[in-house]
Design a protein around this motif. Sequence first.
Motif, PDB file in Angstrom:
ATOM      1  N   ARG A 171       0.822  -1.228   0.000  1.00 46.64           N
ATOM      2  CA  ARG A 171       0.000   0.000   0.000  1.00 46.64           C
ATOM      3  C   ARG A 171       0.853   1.274   0.000  1.00 46.64           C
ATOM      4  NH1 ARG A 171      -2.875  -0.285   5.996  1.00 46.64           N
ATOM      5  NH2 ARG A 171      -0.968  -0.392   7.205  1.00 46.64           N
ATOM      6  N   LYS A 172       2.091   1.190   0.500  1.00 44.42           N
ATOM      7  CA  LYS A 172       2.964   2.374   0.497  1.00 44.42           C
ATOM      8  C   LYS A 172       3.816   2.393  -0.786  1.00 44.42           C
ATOM      9  CE  LYS A 172       3.219   3.367   5.372  1.00 44.42           C
ATOM     10  NZ  LYS A 172       3.605   2.667   6.577  1.00 44.42           N
ATOM     11  N   ASP A 173       4.741   3.363  -0.860  1.00 45.60           N
ATOM     12  CA  ASP A 173       5.603   3.391  -2.056  1.00 45.60           C
ATOM     13  C   ASP A 173       6.964   2.751  -1.764  1.00 45.60           C
ATOM     14  OD1 ASP A 173       6.686   5.309  -0.473  1.00 45.60           O
ATOM     15  OD2 ASP A 173       6.635   6.928  -1.964  1.00 45.60           O
ATOM     16  N   PHE A 174       7.019   1.967  -0.677  1.00 40.90           N
ATOM     17  CA  PHE A 174       8.254   1.242  -0.363  1.00 40.90           C
ATOM     18  C   PHE A 174       7.905  -0.010   0.446  1.00 40.90           C
ATOM     19  CE2 PHE A 174       7.349   4.126   3.090  1.00 40.90           C
ATOM     20  CZ  PHE A 174       7.565   3.356   4.221  1.00 40.90           C
ATOM     21  N   MET A 175       8.857  -0.950   0.461  1.00 42.92           N
ATOM     22  CA  MET A 175       8.700  -2.144   1.308  1.00 42.92           C
ATOM     23  C   MET A 175       9.623  -1.999   2.495  1.00 42.92           C
ATOM     24  SD  MET A 175       8.386  -5.536  -1.057  1.00 42.92           S
ATOM     25  CE  MET A 175       7.911  -6.603   0.303  1.00 42.92           C
ATOM     26  N   ARG A 176       9.252  -2.599   3.625  1.00 42.15           N
ATOM     27  CA  ARG A 176      10.184  -2.571   4.744  1.00 42.15           C
ATOM     28  C   ARG A 176      10.636  -3.982   5.142  1.00 42.15           C
ATOM     29  NH1 ARG A 176       6.651  -2.628   9.314  1.00 42.15           N
ATOM     30  NH2 ARG A 176       4.547  -1.924   8.846  1.00 42.15           N
ATOM     31  N   ALA A 177      11.074  -4.711   4.100  1.00 43.30           N
ATOM     32  CA  ALA A 177      11.627  -6.050   4.327  1.00 43.30           C
ATOM     33  C   ALA A 177      13.105  -5.917   4.702  1.00 43.30           C
ATOM     34  CB  ALA A 177      11.501  -6.865   3.051  1.00 43.30           C
ATOM     35  N   GLU A 178      13.646  -6.956   5.308  1.00 43.70           N
ATOM     36  CA  GLU A 178      15.092  -6.989   5.587  1.00 43.70           C
ATOM     37  C   GLU A 178      15.837  -6.804   4.265  1.00 43.70           C
ATOM     38  OE1 GLU A 178      16.846 -10.389   7.552  1.00 43.70           O
ATOM     39  OE2 GLU A 178      15.246 -10.367   9.040  1.00 43.70           O
ATOM     40  N   GLU A 196       1.901   1.299  -3.887  1.00 48.51           N
ATOM     41  CA  GLU A 196       0.738   2.199  -3.739  1.00 48.51           C
ATOM     42  C   GLU A 196      -0.518   1.561  -4.343  1.00 48.51           C
ATOM     43  OE1 GLU A 196       1.922   6.611  -3.712  1.00 48.51           O
ATOM     44  OE2 GLU A 196       3.181   5.717  -5.261  1.00 48.51           O
ATOM     45  N   THR A 197      -0.686   0.319  -3.998  1.00 50.90           N
ATOM     46  CA  THR A 197      -1.808  -0.444  -4.565  1.00 50.90           C
ATOM     47  C   THR A 197      -2.552  -1.149  -3.431  1.00 50.90           C
ATOM     48  OG1 THR A 197      -0.512  -0.798  -6.566  1.00 50.90           O
ATOM     49  CG2 THR A 197      -2.394  -2.258  -6.234  1.00 50.90           C
ATOM     50  N   GLU A 198      -3.871  -1.045  -3.477  1.00 50.36           N
ATOM     51  CA  GLU A 198      -4.680  -1.715  -2.446  1.00 50.36           C
ATOM     52  C   GLU A 198      -5.805  -2.511  -3.092  1.00 50.36           C
ATOM     53  OE1 GLU A 198      -5.609   0.481   1.267  1.00 50.36           O
ATOM     54  OE2 GLU A 198      -4.507   2.103   0.281  1.00 50.36           O
ATOM     55  N   ILE A 199      -6.110  -3.615  -2.470  1.00 54.29           N
ATOM     56  CA  ILE A 199      -7.163  -4.496  -3.015  1.00 54.29           C
ATOM     57  C   ILE A 199      -8.543  -3.970  -2.627  1.00 54.29           C
ATOM     58  CG2 ILE A 199      -8.170  -6.812  -2.826  1.00 54.29           C
ATOM     59  CD1 ILE A 199      -5.397  -7.973  -2.728  1.00 54.29           C
ATOM     60  N   GLU A 200      -9.421  -3.966  -3.606  1.00 55.12           N
ATOM     61  CA  GLU A 200     -10.825  -3.582  -3.362  1.00 55.12           C
ATOM     62  C   GLU A 200     -11.657  -4.843  -3.101  1.00 55.12           C
ATOM     63  OE1 GLU A 200     -12.270  -0.375  -4.015  1.00 55.12           O
ATOM     64  OE2 GLU A 200     -14.296  -1.071  -3.619  1.00 55.12           O
ATOM     65  N   GLU A 201     -11.372  -5.875  -3.918  1.00 56.72           N
ATOM     66  CA  GLU A 201     -12.179  -7.097  -3.809  1.00 56.72           C
ATOM     67  C   GLU A 201     -11.421  -8.294  -4.403  1.00 56.72           C
ATOM     68  OE1 GLU A 201     -15.919  -6.865  -5.897  1.00 56.72           O
ATOM     69  OE2 GLU A 201     -16.547  -8.863  -5.210  1.00 56.72           O
ATOM     70  N   ILE A 202     -11.599  -9.439  -3.776  1.00 54.57           N
ATOM     71  CA  ILE A 202     -11.075 -10.687  -4.356  1.00 54.57           C
ATOM     72  C   ILE A 202     -12.277 -11.386  -4.986  1.00 54.57           C
ATOM     73  CG2 ILE A 202      -9.862 -12.854  -3.898  1.00 54.57           C
ATOM     74  CD1 ILE A 202      -8.778 -11.421  -1.318  1.00 54.57           C
ATOM     75  N   VAL A 203     -12.155 -11.652  -6.279  1.00 54.89           N
ATOM     76  CA  VAL A 203     -13.333 -12.107  -7.025  1.00 54.89           C
ATOM     77  C   VAL A 203     -13.191 -13.589  -7.401  1.00 54.89           C
ATOM     78  CG1 VAL A 203     -14.774 -11.655  -9.068  1.00 54.89           C
ATOM     79  CG2 VAL A 203     -13.530  -9.776  -7.979  1.00 54.89           C
ATOM     80  N   LYS A 214      -8.233  -0.872  -5.884  1.00 53.01           N
ATOM     81  CA  LYS A 214      -8.987   0.362  -5.632  1.00 53.01           C
ATOM     82  C   LYS A 214      -8.866   1.368  -6.766  1.00 53.01           C
ATOM     83  CE  LYS A 214      -9.371   0.113  -0.659  1.00 53.01           C
ATOM     84  NZ  LYS A 214      -8.934   0.536   0.657  1.00 53.01           N
ATOM     85  N   ASP A 215      -7.772   1.262  -7.554  1.00 52.53           N
ATOM     86  CA  ASP A 215      -7.617   2.202  -8.675  1.00 52.53           C
ATOM     87  C   ASP A 215      -8.348   1.725  -9.933  1.00 52.53           C
ATOM     88  OD1 ASP A 215      -6.077   0.104  -9.564  1.00 52.53           O
ATOM     89  OD2 ASP A 215      -4.160   1.130  -9.411  1.00 52.53           O
ATOM     90  N   GLY A 216      -9.116   0.646  -9.808  1.00 55.35           N
ATOM     91  CA  GLY A 216      -9.927   0.180 -10.924  1.00 55.35           C
ATOM     92  C   GLY A 216      -9.300  -0.935 -11.744  1.00 55.35           C
ATOM     93  N   ARG A 217      -7.977  -1.131 -11.567  1.00 48.12           N
ATOM     94  CA  ARG A 217      -7.313  -2.208 -12.322  1.00 48.12           C
ATOM     95  C   ARG A 217      -7.825  -3.579 -11.868  1.00 48.12           C
ATOM     96  NH1 ARG A 217      -1.062  -1.848 -11.390  1.00 48.12           N
ATOM     97  NH2 ARG A 217      -1.826  -0.790  -9.531  1.00 48.12           N
ATOM     98  N   GLU A 218      -7.738  -4.551 -12.757  1.00 41.62           N
ATOM     99  CA  GLU A 218      -8.055  -5.930 -12.381  1.00 41.62           C
ATOM    100  C   GLU A 218      -6.938  -6.835 -12.905  1.00 41.62           C
ATOM    101  OE1 GLU A 218     -12.930  -5.851 -12.401  1.00 41.62           O
ATOM    102  OE2 GLU A 218     -11.877  -7.046 -13.906  1.00 41.62           O
ATOM    103  N   ILE A 219      -6.551  -7.819 -12.115  1.00 44.83           N
ATOM    104  CA  ILE A 219      -5.544  -8.788 -12.596  1.00 44.83           C
ATOM    105  C   ILE A 219      -6.094 -10.193 -12.338  1.00 44.83           C
ATOM    106  CG2 ILE A 219      -3.198  -9.693 -12.326  1.00 44.83           C
ATOM    107  CD1 ILE A 219      -2.229  -6.951 -11.551  1.00 44.83           C
TER     108      ILE A 219
END
Length: 301
Positions: A171-178, A196-203, A214-219
């Motif tokens: 969801r942010k513009d970075f990861m905080r992995a080791e 910067e991507t968040e899930i709206e729905e799992i279909v 949430k930005d309308g894209r679907e994969i």
Amino acid sequence: MYDFIIIGGGISGLSAAMYASRLGLKTLVLAEMPGGLITTTHLVENWPGIKSISGPDLAMSLQEHAQASGAEMKYEKVANIEKSSNNIFKIKTGSNEYQGKALLIATGTHHRRLGVPGEKELENKGVSFCALCDGAFFKEKVVAVVGGGDSAAKEAIFLSEHASKVYIVVRKDFMRAEPINAKQVEENPKIEVLYETEIEEIVGTDSVEKVRFKDGREIEMQGVFMAIGHIAQTDLVKDLGVELNEKGEIKINRKTQTNVPGVFAAGDCADTEFKQAITGSGEAVTSAYYAYHFVNTNANF
Ligand code: NDP
């Protein structure tokens, strides 16, 4: 009557059990299942002295060590803990009651959920909280891992051994992995990070078919693995008057004592910032030491 009852059979509980037994405490471990959260980890590569070991193997070697040192293990879910007027703790499980002079709460955490439509409905039908448990079902499939922490990175690296493509949804513009895991993610051609991507729905109807963002894209994909952190499992100690922080974690001091004399806490359910297998183990060993003094003096040391 036990000297020391440990609730939780993960890395922390088993480490405490081994030490407490060696200190001569009559020790019981009550656990819902063997090994705790680490058993869902593919490879542990930061346990000092062992370059690489599977999570289940590490847990089982600690359990064998604890039992060889004299600790008893029982697989029973604890329903309730009470402190009686003579300062003895009574622990009720579905079928038994156990009594102990000191307690260690090492109950760990459970997985945080995203709370989006489709997550609950498609759980075990493509939605999973454990890549190690379910990853092999996604051979040559497209999957996503949700989360930007170390767990997300490690789950994605493991899944890339099976899946044809792994998205990490951050969801942010970075990861905080080791850094060592972040580098592996970056270099892995099968992994793509969606910042910067968040899930709206799992279909999906009978299984996961696609994810709508949430930005309308679907994969289109067949699996979604949640790695968005954990919530401390501390409901059991609320009635004992054990103080929790705002995240629901048990407040401990440097001796791993809680505010209730005789009750100690260690590992992921405690209010420590750095939650690693080895730090949980260290806290638990500290608990065993101070529990030994508590049992012998009936006072916090
Ligand atoms: P973290 O709490 O570190 O990370 C959770 C991630 O999920 C964050 O990126 C967070 O985003 C994201 N997140 C949380 N809620 C949501 C939401 N609703 N929607 C989208 N994203 C969300 O959890 P981890 O499980 O990764 O790590 C927990 C602890 O375990 C850490 O201390 C880690 O170091 C440790 N760990 C240790 C390992 C080991 O000992 N080998 C292995 C793996 C983990 P944001 O960044 O925006 O908050």
